[in-house]
Scaffold this motif. Structure first.
Motif, mmCIF file in Angstrom:
data_model
loop_
_atom_site.group_PDB
_atom_site.id
_atom_site.type_symbol
_atom_site.label_atom_id
_atom_site.label_comp_id
_atom_site.label_asym_id
_atom_site.label_seq_id
_atom_site.Cartn_x
_atom_site.Cartn_y
_atom_site.Cartn_z
ATOM 1 N N PRO A 97 34.138 49.691 -7.926
ATOM 2 C CA PRO A 97 33.609 48.325 -7.781
ATOM 3 C C PRO A 97 32.087 48.259 -7.877
ATOM 4 C CG PRO A 97 35.349 48.691 -6.186
ATOM 5 C CD PRO A 97 35.048 50.024 -6.821
ATOM 6 N N ALA A 98 31.410 49.184 -7.236
ATOM 7 C CA ALA A 98 29.940 49.194 -7.297
ATOM 8 C C ALA A 98 29.464 49.516 -8.714
ATOM 9 C CB ALA A 98 29.373 50.205 -6.301
ATOM 10 N N ALA A 99 30.146 50.450 -9.376
ATOM 11 C CA ALA A 99 29.768 50.813 -10.747
ATOM 12 C C ALA A 99 29.988 49.637 -11.695
ATOM 13 C CB ALA A 99 30.565 52.030 -11.211
ATOM 14 N N LEU A 100 31.084 48.916 -11.517
ATOM 15 C CA LEU A 100 31.321 47.719 -12.329
ATOM 16 C C LEU A 100 30.238 46.677 -12.082
ATOM 17 C CD1 LEU A 100 35.193 47.288 -12.057
ATOM 18 C CD2 LEU A 100 33.884 47.632 -14.166
ATOM 19 N N GLY A 101 29.805 46.573 -10.843
ATOM 20 C CA GLY A 101 28.760 45.615 -10.493
ATOM 21 C C GLY A 101 27.425 45.921 -11.147
ATOM 22 N N ARG A 102 27.220 47.181 -11.549
ATOM 23 C CA ARG A 102 25.961 47.562 -12.192
ATOM 24 C C ARG A 102 25.969 47.309 -13.700
ATOM 25 N NH1 ARG A 102 26.728 52.518 -9.274
ATOM 26 N NH2 ARG A 102 26.010 52.157 -7.159
ATOM 27 N N LEU A 103 27.143 47.024 -14.260
ATOM 28 C CA LEU A 103 27.217 46.727 -15.695
ATOM 29 C C LEU A 103 26.640 45.343 -15.962
ATOM 30 C CD1 LEU A 103 30.868 47.862 -16.573
ATOM 31 C CD2 LEU A 103 28.754 49.161 -16.838
ATOM 32 N N SER A 104 26.242 45.124 -17.195
ATOM 33 C CA SER A 104 25.847 43.765 -17.564
ATOM 34 C C SER A 104 27.095 42.893 -17.496
ATOM 35 C CB SER A 104 25.266 43.737 -18.975
ATOM 36 O OG SER A 104 26.291 43.898 -19.942
ATOM 37 N N GLU A 105 26.897 41.606 -17.382
ATOM 38 C CA GLU A 105 28.050 40.693 -17.293
ATOM 39 C C GLU A 105 28.952 40.837 -18.511
ATOM 40 O OE1 GLU A 105 28.910 36.011 -17.738
ATOM 41 O OE2 GLU A 105 27.274 36.540 -16.389
ATOM 42 N N LYS A 106 28.379 40.908 -19.696
ATOM 43 C CA LYS A 106 29.171 41.005 -20.922
ATOM 44 C C LYS A 106 29.972 42.299 -20.946
ATOM 45 C CE LYS A 106 26.053 38.116 -23.553
ATOM 46 N NZ LYS A 106 25.080 38.039 -24.641
ATOM 47 N N GLN A 107 29.354 43.401 -20.524
ATOM 48 C CA GLN A 107 30.065 44.671 -20.479
ATOM 49 C C GLN A 107 31.184 44.625 -19.447
ATOM 50 O OE1 GLN A 107 26.964 47.502 -19.655
ATOM 51 N NE2 GLN A 107 26.269 47.584 -21.793
ATOM 52 N N ARG A 108 30.897 44.073 -18.271
ATOM 53 C CA ARG A 108 31.895 44.007 -17.195
ATOM 54 C C ARG A 108 33.093 43.161 -17.609
ATOM 55 N NH1 ARG A 108 28.678 42.695 -13.529
ATOM 56 N NH2 ARG A 108 28.897 40.448 -13.689
ATOM 57 N N VAL A 109 32.844 42.001 -18.215
ATOM 58 C CA VAL A 109 33.939 41.137 -18.651
ATOM 59 C C VAL A 109 34.789 41.866 -19.682
ATOM 60 C CG1 VAL A 109 34.495 39.024 -19.912
ATOM 61 C CG2 VAL A 109 32.811 38.967 -18.071
ATOM 62 N N ALA A 110 34.154 42.501 -20.662
ATOM 63 C CA ALA A 110 34.905 43.207 -21.702
ATOM 64 C C ALA A 110 35.726 44.353 -21.111
ATOM 65 C CB ALA A 110 33.955 43.727 -22.784
#
Length: 154
Positions: A97-110
């Motif tokens: 969860p923390a690692a996902l939170g560090r992604l850009s929004e576009k990367q996280r959504v994809a």
């Protein structure tokens, strides 16, 4: 106000088809609480503007953008994913969860839509209104960054 039965039927059918995908995309973009609220707001907007919306080439993508705008206006601190309960049986990497939170929004959504919810690249591209290659780049970069952050060899 008299509402045509055909409008109700067509909107109900539209919502039953796109609501789960819209909700997943908005939750991936802005977090659980904001995503659920943004989904409800976007669908309410969709009902109010159904005559125009039903003629659009990509009404789900349009409502996604409406939801993103509504979420931005909430102006609350973003929470990407709920924290992992350490006492519960873990089914995911605790640092995810923390690692996902560090992604850009576009990367996280994809990443979330493709790798967690098993959407196709074409489905994500249609929803976001971008090309398939753009979605693929965001997903690949996001996965590469997740592997690096979590210390997983490529």
């Amino acid at each position: 106000m008299v509402v045509d039965d055909h409008l109700i039927t067509s909107f109900t059918s539209f919502v039953s088809e796109i609501e789960p995908r819209l909700k997943h995309a908005l939750v991936a973009a802005v977090g659980v609480d904001h995503g659920l609220e943004a989904t409800a707001e976007a669908l309410a907007y969709g009902w109010e503007h159904w005559n125009e919306l039903q003629t659009m080439a990509n009404p789900a993508g349009y409502l996604y953008r409406v939801g993103r705008t509504k979420a931005r206006r909430l102006r609350r601190p973003p929470r990407v994913l709920p924290p992992v309960d350490q006492s519960a049986e873990l089914r995911v990497e605790p640092g995810l969860p923390a690692a996902l939170g560090r992604l850009s929004e576009k990367q996280r959504v994809a990443v979330v839509l493709i790798h967690c919810l098993e959407w196709t690249y074409a489905e994500v591209a249609a929803l976001l209104g971008v090309s398939i290659s753009t979605v693929q780049q965001h997903a690949e970069r996001g996965m590469r960054r997740l592997r690096t952050t979590l210390g997983i060899p490529a």
